[in-house]
Write an enzyme that holds these catalytic residues in place. Sequence first.
Site, mmCIF file in Angstrom:
data_model
loop_
_atom_site.group_PDB
_atom_site.id
_atom_site.type_symbol
_atom_site.label_atom_id
_atom_site.label_comp_id
_atom_site.label_asym_id
_atom_site.label_seq_id
_atom_site.Cartn_x
_atom_site.Cartn_y
_atom_site.Cartn_z
ATOM 1 N N ASP A 160 40.306 55.927 50.409
ATOM 2 C CA ASP A 160 40.927 55.458 49.161
ATOM 3 C C ASP A 160 42.389 55.134 49.491
ATOM 4 O O ASP A 160 43.123 56.020 49.953
ATOM 5 C CB ASP A 160 40.824 56.595 48.131
ATOM 6 N N TYR A 209 47.720 43.886 35.419
ATOM 7 C CA TYR A 209 47.390 43.170 36.665
ATOM 8 C C TYR A 209 48.549 42.279 37.095
ATOM 9 O O TYR A 209 48.932 42.235 38.272
ATOM 10 C CB TYR A 209 46.124 42.354 36.413
HETATM 11 N N1 LIG Z 1 38.569 36.900 42.523
HETATM 12 C C1 LIG Z 1 39.609 36.293 41.959
HETATM 13 O O1 LIG Z 1 39.455 35.465 41.053
HETATM 14 C C2 LIG Z 1 41.002 36.576 42.430
HETATM 15 C C3 LIG Z 1 42.043 35.740 41.992
HETATM 16 C C4 LIG Z 1 43.349 36.024 42.406
HETATM 17 C C5 LIG Z 1 43.580 37.114 43.222
HETATM 18 N N2 LIG Z 1 42.553 37.886 43.629
HETATM 19 C C6 LIG Z 1 42.862 39.043 44.470
HETATM 20 O O2 LIG Z 1 42.079 38.999 45.639
HETATM 21 C C7 LIG Z 1 41.801 40.322 46.082
HETATM 22 C C8 LIG Z 1 40.312 40.491 46.280
HETATM 23 O O3 LIG Z 1 39.666 40.145 45.068
HETATM 24 P P1 LIG Z 1 38.070 40.139 44.969
HETATM 25 O O4 LIG Z 1 37.717 39.405 43.736
HETATM 26 O O5 LIG Z 1 37.501 39.750 46.276
HETATM 27 O O6 LIG Z 1 37.835 41.707 44.688
HETATM 28 P P2 LIG Z 1 36.545 42.628 44.833
HETATM 29 O O7 LIG Z 1 36.529 43.508 43.637
HETATM 30 O O8 LIG Z 1 35.335 41.800 45.144
HETATM 31 O O9 LIG Z 1 36.901 43.512 46.116
HETATM 32 C C9 LIG Z 1 37.865 44.504 46.045
HETATM 33 C C10 LIG Z 1 37.474 45.617 47.005
HETATM 34 O O10 LIG Z 1 38.481 46.630 46.919
HETATM 35 C C11 LIG Z 1 37.835 47.890 47.053
HETATM 36 N N3 LIG Z 1 38.681 48.940 46.505
HETATM 37 C C12 LIG Z 1 38.932 49.171 45.187
HETATM 38 N N4 LIG Z 1 39.710 50.239 45.056
HETATM 39 C C13 LIG Z 1 39.970 50.700 46.306
HETATM 40 C C14 LIG Z 1 40.713 51.805 46.804
HETATM 41 N N5 LIG Z 1 41.333 52.654 45.970
HETATM 42 N N6 LIG Z 1 40.764 51.988 48.144
HETATM 43 C C15 LIG Z 1 40.124 51.140 48.995
HETATM 44 N N7 LIG Z 1 39.385 50.095 48.560
HETATM 45 C C16 LIG Z 1 39.311 49.887 47.236
HETATM 46 C C17 LIG Z 1 36.535 47.723 46.284
HETATM 47 O O11 LIG Z 1 35.562 48.714 46.637
HETATM 48 C C18 LIG Z 1 36.139 46.299 46.668
HETATM 49 O O12 LIG Z 1 35.277 46.292 47.811
HETATM 50 C C19 LIG Z 1 42.390 41.253 45.037
HETATM 51 O O13 LIG Z 1 43.657 41.699 45.444
HETATM 52 C C20 LIG Z 1 42.511 40.363 43.821
HETATM 53 O O14 LIG Z 1 43.509 40.778 42.920
HETATM 54 C C21 LIG Z 1 41.267 37.660 43.254
#
Ligand SMILES: NC(=O)c1ccc[n+]([C@@H]2O[C@H](COP(=O)([O-])OP(=O)(O)OC[C@H]3O[C@@H](n4cnc5c(N)ncnc54)[C@H](O)[C@@H]3O)[C@@H](O)[C@H]2O)c1
Length: 259
Positions: free
Chosen positions: A63, A158
């Site tokens: 974590d 966020y």
């Molecule tokens: N998907 C979008 O539309 C989007 C847009 C802009 C920015 N982002 C950013 O891109 C990044 C990835 O987004 P995504 O959609 O692929 O997310 P996702 O939810 O698919 O993946 C996030 C991962 O983080 C892990 N995680 C959560 N809490 C954790 C912790 N405490 N310790 C370790 N791991 C942890 C989760 O288990 C998950 O595997 C994020 O930072 C998100 O803010 C995403």
Amino acid sequence: MPSKHSGNAIVTGGARGIGLETVRLLARKGMRVGCLDIDRAAAEEAATQLKVDGLQVEPIVVDVTDRLRVQQSFDTFLSGQPLCAVINNAVFIRFQPFSELTDESLEKTLDVGLKGAIWCIQAALPALRRAAETFSDAAIVNVSSGAAFQGSVGFSAYSSLKAGLTGLTRQLAVELGRDGIRSNSVAPGPIPTESALADPGKPSDWTSGALKRTPLGRMGTPAEVAEVIAFLATRPSSWVNGQVISVDGGKSISSHDLR
Ligand SMILES: NC(=O)c1ccc[n+]([C@@H]2O[C@H](COP(=O)([O-])OP(=O)(O)OC[C@H]3O[C@@H](n4cnc5c(N)ncnc54)[C@H](O)[C@@H]3O)[C@@H](O)[C@H]2O)c1
């Protein structure tokens, strides 16, 4: 321990979505990659699958909010080797109207996304310095968001997190740049990852609104974001420092609905 690779990298939140595509791409470039995630099953499954493809990927189950264990897990993965790149991608999202924002969700959002990134960078620092000395380059890449710059209803926690991460990126570009460690961010537009689509608090027009505003007229993919992260994490970007690169099909520069 694999015998030969072209440098170590760690990707937080590496088990799915944008993180997983980044793990895959960096490993395809010959790096040994730590797929760090809180979700043990998903991290182990991802690493196993990628190893089948001949890639050097190790699960790191931790974590990011647990500072001590983060340090221990980085030390175990690296065992004294240099770290070429740390990518801070893990996130906790709970979209809520500002007036309903709870202490719990605000704290968790900032703990995972901002404090977690700080603990990971601190844990990585000695090994990043070793990489800067050995390879004349080391990189921090923080995954921000268009939400750091543009407002949406329900995004206040966020957006605060991502604006903070952007500030941190620039501060470290100055403070650690003196040691040869670069710090940059990507700011993706909406990417239909499993978790982004599943969030119940997300605005109902999340997808249609994004499509109207995006000049390229489509959503992006995790792999397209991973390409830019990998660029910032490796030597081809060796003169890029302190920047935030939008990866959003032009959404952030369009001023009105286009269709
Ligand atoms: N998907 C979008 O539309 C989007 C847009 C802009 C920015 N982002 C950013 O891109 C990044 C990835 O987004 P995504 O959609 O692929 O997310 P996702 O939810 O698919 O993946 C996030 C991962 O983080 C892990 N995680 C959560 N809490 C954790 C912790 N405490 N310790 C370790 N791991 C942890 C989760 O288990 C998950 O595997 C994020 O930072 C998100 O803010 C995403």
